[in-house]
Write a protein that holds these residues in place. Sequence first.
Motif, mmCIF file in Angstrom:
data_model
loop_
_atom_site.group_PDB
_atom_site.id
_atom_site.type_symbol
_atom_site.label_atom_id
_atom_site.label_comp_id
_atom_site.label_asym_id
_atom_site.label_seq_id
_atom_site.Cartn_x
_atom_site.Cartn_y
_atom_site.Cartn_z
ATOM 1 N N ASP A 104 45.782 36.725 36.162
ATOM 2 C CA ASP A 104 45.113 37.259 37.382
ATOM 3 C C ASP A 104 44.405 36.068 38.278
ATOM 4 O O ASP A 104 43.564 35.938 38.808
ATOM 5 C CB ASP A 104 43.629 37.563 36.539
ATOM 6 N N LYS A 105 45.394 35.090 38.061
ATOM 7 C CA LYS A 105 45.254 33.849 39.319
ATOM 8 C C LYS A 105 46.725 33.729 39.715
ATOM 9 O O LYS A 105 47.547 33.004 39.055
ATOM 10 C CB LYS A 105 44.703 32.628 38.601
ATOM 11 N N ARG A 107 48.945 32.690 43.556
ATOM 12 C CA ARG A 107 49.100 32.477 45.061
ATOM 13 C C ARG A 107 50.693 32.388 45.338
ATOM 14 O O ARG A 107 51.315 31.575 44.745
ATOM 15 C CB ARG A 107 48.564 30.876 45.318
ATOM 16 N N ARG A 121 45.236 35.635 44.614
ATOM 17 C CA ARG A 121 44.393 36.656 43.702
ATOM 18 C C ARG A 121 43.612 35.451 42.858
ATOM 19 O O ARG A 121 44.160 34.614 42.264
ATOM 20 C CB ARG A 121 45.279 37.467 42.855
ATOM 21 N N ASN A 122 42.500 35.599 42.461
ATOM 22 C CA ASN A 122 41.362 34.990 41.654
ATOM 23 C C ASN A 122 40.336 35.954 41.111
ATOM 24 O O ASN A 122 39.585 36.520 41.712
ATOM 25 C CB ASN A 122 40.421 33.976 42.417
ATOM 26 N N SER A 124 39.020 39.320 40.515
ATOM 27 C CA SER A 124 39.163 40.729 41.145
ATOM 28 C C SER A 124 39.067 40.475 42.718
ATOM 29 O O SER A 124 39.217 41.484 43.427
ATOM 30 C CB SER A 124 37.588 41.362 40.882
ATOM 31 N N ASP A 125 39.246 39.185 42.881
ATOM 32 C CA ASP A 125 39.190 38.868 44.643
ATOM 33 C C ASP A 125 40.712 38.808 44.874
ATOM 34 O O ASP A 125 41.590 37.987 44.291
ATOM 35 C CB ASP A 125 38.401 37.762 45.015
ATOM 36 N N VAL A 126 41.344 39.469 46.177
ATOM 37 C CA VAL A 126 42.494 39.198 46.643
ATOM 38 C C VAL A 126 42.376 38.993 48.079
ATOM 39 O O VAL A 126 41.821 39.956 48.652
ATOM 40 C CB VAL A 126 43.388 40.197 46.321
ATOM 41 N N LEU A 141 38.983 44.222 43.636
ATOM 42 C CA LEU A 141 39.860 44.989 42.900
ATOM 43 C C LEU A 141 38.715 45.718 41.802
ATOM 44 O O LEU A 141 37.752 45.259 41.634
ATOM 45 C CB LEU A 141 40.763 44.334 42.146
ATOM 46 N N ARG A 150 50.838 41.225 44.802
ATOM 47 C CA ARG A 150 51.347 40.283 45.761
ATOM 48 C C ARG A 150 51.564 40.895 47.238
ATOM 49 O O ARG A 150 52.195 40.333 47.878
ATOM 50 C CB ARG A 150 52.716 39.552 45.268
#
Length: 358
Positions: A104-105, A107, A121-122, A124-126, A141, A150
């Motif tokens: 879940d992390k 780039r 992505r970090n 729930s945040d994209v 998310l 991606r």
Amino acid sequence: MKKSAWLPAVIAPVVVAGAVAAPMIANAANDPIAGKNPTAADVIASIAESSDAQYSGKLAQTSALGLPELPTGSGGSSLEGDASDVLGLLTSSHTARVYVDGPDKQRFQLTQQLAEQDVVRNGSDVWTWDSKDRTATHVTLPSDAPEDLRDGTTTPADVARQAVDAITPTTAVSGPTAVRVAGHDAWQITLTPKSSDTLVGAVRLAVDQQTGLPLRATVEAAGSDDPAVQVGFTSLDYGAPAARLFDFTPPSNAEVTEKDLSDAGTHEQRGHGGHDRARSGDEPTFSGTGWGTIAELPAGTVDRSDLEGDASGLLDQLTKPVDGGRAVQTALVSVYLTDDGRVLAGAVPVSSLVAAAK
């Protein structure tokens, strides 16, 4: 209709195995693959074990799909915006930087001439960022979101998963051979369709012997030993990337779009391949099996009468008239646009799509 909205359907060959959906090998062995004599099942099973990997690397992708030559770039170009971007990705080589810290992390940085596109992505945040247009999108998310997002970036793991999904009695799987990719020892297996009705000749996957991470994926067209599509690491270092790489703040002059999907349960959004999904009437239906699977979007998907100027001319250059519509056949995938607005696509000749549309 946005002028280039139909382009991903016309140029879908980069996702060649996406039209091939079948069960994965059942009960594959879970033994480590660093030994001298792993089986193909061992290699395939190890891919799933790499989802928690931490690494940084550089990817290179090349495409030789046989698309017609089209004008690109500045100075008299007939292509603009999304159309030019999509064609550039699929008809030329490009590189990307990738940073991954578990599921879940992530780039991904795609660098083009005087521009950069990022997906970060970090949890729930994209964030997606396009430096050329100065636009950013922030997506929140849902809790059960897929691990790997991606927004179109392709890695060896993507092609590997799609190819593994195609392993059925219709596919011959070779024993592993030892290769080196980006300075790492890997096992390479080859998936070969048994059917002569597909445009795909072989899919070759190179998987890290120690971690199970797919390092390179190559798709060859039937009758050719040269890659039609290849994506692979040119450099790769294991270990957690710097935490700051997964934080993104858009520039003050960026145009930002917010999309909150936190309440949207993805359990109702599953796609083709054995899972149910809520249907709105415009999702594809599928016919055929294995490598001969054909995806069909319903009537009205494409209205060619709405296309004007550059979009209409581009359609004429990419496709040719066939019975009941227009079509394009690349090295790996064909797409058929019917006169009533349906879109059919598959890793099959155009003739198979025309027959399926009747």
